[in-house]
Write an enzyme that holds these catalytic residues in place. Structure first.
Site, PDB file in Angstrom:
ATOM      1  N   ASP A 204       0.836  -1.189   0.000  1.00  0.00           N
ATOM      2  CA  ASP A 204       0.000   0.000   0.000  1.00  0.00           C
ATOM      3  C   ASP A 204       0.881   1.254   0.000  1.00  0.00           C
ATOM      4  OD1 ASP A 204      -2.711   1.220   0.416  1.00  0.00           O
ATOM      5  OD2 ASP A 204      -1.761   1.935   2.254  1.00  0.00           O
ATOM      6  N   GLU A 262      14.626 -14.823  -0.281  1.00  0.00           N
ATOM      7  CA  GLU A 262      15.000 -15.925   0.605  1.00  0.00           C
ATOM      8  C   GLU A 262      13.978 -17.057   0.545  1.00  0.00           C
ATOM      9  OE1 GLU A 262      15.678 -14.868   4.666  1.00  0.00           O
ATOM     10  OE2 GLU A 262      16.793 -13.055   4.148  1.00  0.00           O
TER      11      GLU A 262
END
Length: 542
Positions: A204, A262
């Site tokens: 956002d 990751e």
């Protein structure tokens, strides 16, 4: 190969946005919840989309409908529990759907423990976690920055005897991204959801994270200085040079991307609200493969509806953004539904809806659908007393707010409240929405709902539409024509933006247009394509 078969599943993917409070209520309290979404995932899967984006469901006082987070790692009881979220993830993955969640990182709720601690004093552990500033000698705010929701972007706190910054409501204080501890804490909340199995994040207000350290004044727009601007919201009278889109944001986005990487095949899409430099921002945020995967802007979320506008937006992106990626949308939870924006009074909503998804599914980029658009739902007309949106309440009556696109989904026409809930919903269910309920449209082969399924299936079946290059062709004022090409396949896409029938003569240099089993309603003749009003046609070039 579909978008979900590879690590780059997000590139060209179709994303379906769910507004949790309005999708399905499973408890009979009038508000939607996570268990309700899980119960309706089969509907979303039936559309043929790749991912579901969930608007915020975190613990929140709901001053801005969940975009004021008081605990990033908890589900608000209104929506259920973490166990409900885990069940949603499991069912979505069983159905082949990815889950993207909203991350509201630029600000918290004023009830978040971080802010509660920060406002206690100027020397506590979190004193510098938010944007605090001393008043001017006369007591005025530190500078001229404005809130998107109206008025100054500064709120006085009597305990610290300082102002704090808020880009939105005063109940949404801005975090201080210049403090590395803030970045670390936010990234740990992101890790929390990655470890629970989410596939991506919608960020956002992604360009609002970092503010100018020196709190420099924003200059006025030239039109505002000349007294020729007539915007309802004073926020639009400034060049927002210093309160957002600062260069330091790029460093945080690199850290965010490194964390996602990751976990393998994860994705991120950023909401860019930058009035006059949105494409430059998208380029900076997505190029190079080390920041965001993609961004979306508000270019196609406004009232403009013409071949020139669509071509201009797409070509501008293709020119400005070298190796970045964009996500196109026509509707979301912040704007009037596009069938209402683009359908003239008394016009055919179904025709606009079918035209729109055919066009959206043909554009180069990922695409995002907003719940209910597959039913052709128009904007709901609400009274002032029915509004819940603080933005709409603030600017009524010149602007009626965002509640008109947030009303509940309609599932069964004959049931109370469209089978959204057994209790009175938090927002009304309009009568004209009930006739467009999902059960009625499932029973009609010519419905908007079935057309959405056909259009999205056609996109999936043709790699040129998912990942191919785009090239526009010259056409008359009301016609938009372009090709999509990849791996030896070239598709021709032609759209008539007029309610009147039109023809488009095939250029001599493009070869033969071969009809396809496509969701179009135009006819390919000898050397021309004949299109009805709001018609469209697809062909393979041979």
């Amino acid at each position: 190969m579909t978008a979900t078969d590879n690590a780059d599943w997000w590139r060209g993917a179709t994303i379906y946005q769910v507004y949790p409070r309005s999708f399905q209520d499973s408890t009979g309290d009038g508000s939607g919840d996570l268990a309700g979404i899980t119960a309706r995932l089969s509907h979303i899967a039936s559309l043929g989309v790749d991912a579901v984006w969930l608007s915020p469901f975190f613990k929140s006082p709901m001053a801005d409908m969940g975009y004021d987070v008081s605990d990033y790692c908890a589900v608000d009881p209104m929506f259920g529990t973490l166990a409900d979220f885990d069940a949603l993830i499991a069912e979505a993955h069983r159905l082949g759907l990815k889950i993207i969640i909203d991350q509201v990182l630029s600000h918290t709720s004023d009830q978040h423990p971080w802010f509660v601690e920060s406002r206690k004093s100027r020397d506590n552990e979190k004193a510098d976690w938010f944007v605090w500033a001393d008043p001017k000698p006369d007591g005025a705010a530190p500078n001229n920055w404005l809130s998107v929701f109206g008025g100054p972007a500064w709120e006085w706190d009597s305990t610290r005897r300082q102002y704090y910054m808020h880009n939105f409501l005063a109940a949404q204080p801005d975090l201080n991204f210049h403090n590395p501890d803030v970045q670390d804490a936010l990234l740990e909340t992101v890790r929390f959801w990655l470890e629970r199995g989410v596939d991506g994040f919608r960020l956002d207000t992604v360009n609002y994270y970092v503010h100018d350290r020196w709190l420099r004044q924003n200059p006025p727009l030239a039109e505002a200085a000349a007294g020729t601007l007539s915007e309802t919201n004073p926020y639009l009278y400034q060049y927002h040079l210093f309160d957002k889109t600062q260069p330091e944001n790029l460093d945080f986005l690199k850290r965010f991307r490194a964390l996602l990487d990751e976990f393998g095949a994860r994705a991120s899409v950023g909401e860019v609200g930058d009035e006059w430099r949105s494409l430059q921002t998208v380029a900076a945020y997505t190029e190079g493969g080390e920041r965001l995967h993609m961004c979306y802007t508000f270019d196609l979320l406004g009232p403009a509806f013409s071949p020139a506008h669509v071509r201009g937006c797409v070509e501008a992106f293709e020119t400005a953004v070298a190796d970045g990626w964009i996500c196109w949308a026509f509707s979301n939870h912040d704007v009037m539904r596009h069938v209402s924006r683009w359908t003239a009074t008394g016009g055919d909503l179904d025709a606009t809806a079918k035209f729109s998804i055919a066009l959206l599914a043909s554009l180069r980029g990922s695409i995002c659908l907003y719940q209910g658009e597959e039913l052709g739902l128009p904007e709901a007309e609400l009274s002032q007393e029915e509004l819940r949106d603080p933005y709409g309440i603030r600017f009524w009556p010149a602007f009626k707010g965002r509640d008109g696109c947030r009303t509940p989904m309609v599932w069964e026409a004959a049931k109370p409240y469209g089978d959204f809930s057994t209790a009175k919903p938090w927002l009304p269910v309009p009568e004209n929405h009930l006739a467009r309920a999902a059960d009625a449209q499932n029973a009609d082969a010519n419905s908007v709902l079935h057309h959405y399924r056909r259009a999205l299936a056609f996109r999936r079946e043709h790699p040129a539409l998912v990942s191919g290059a785009i090239a526009f062709l010259d056409a008359a004022d009301d016609i938009l024509a372009f090709t999509r090409s990849v791996d030896g396949e070239t598709l021709l896409c032609v759209f008539n933006f007029s309610p009147q029938p039109a023809t488009w003569p095939l250029p001599a240099n493009i070869g033969a247009a071969l009809p396809l089993d496509a969701p179009g309603n135009g006819e390919i003749g000898e050397g021309e394509i004949v299109l009805p009003g709001f018609g469209f046609s697809f062909a393979r070039l041979g």
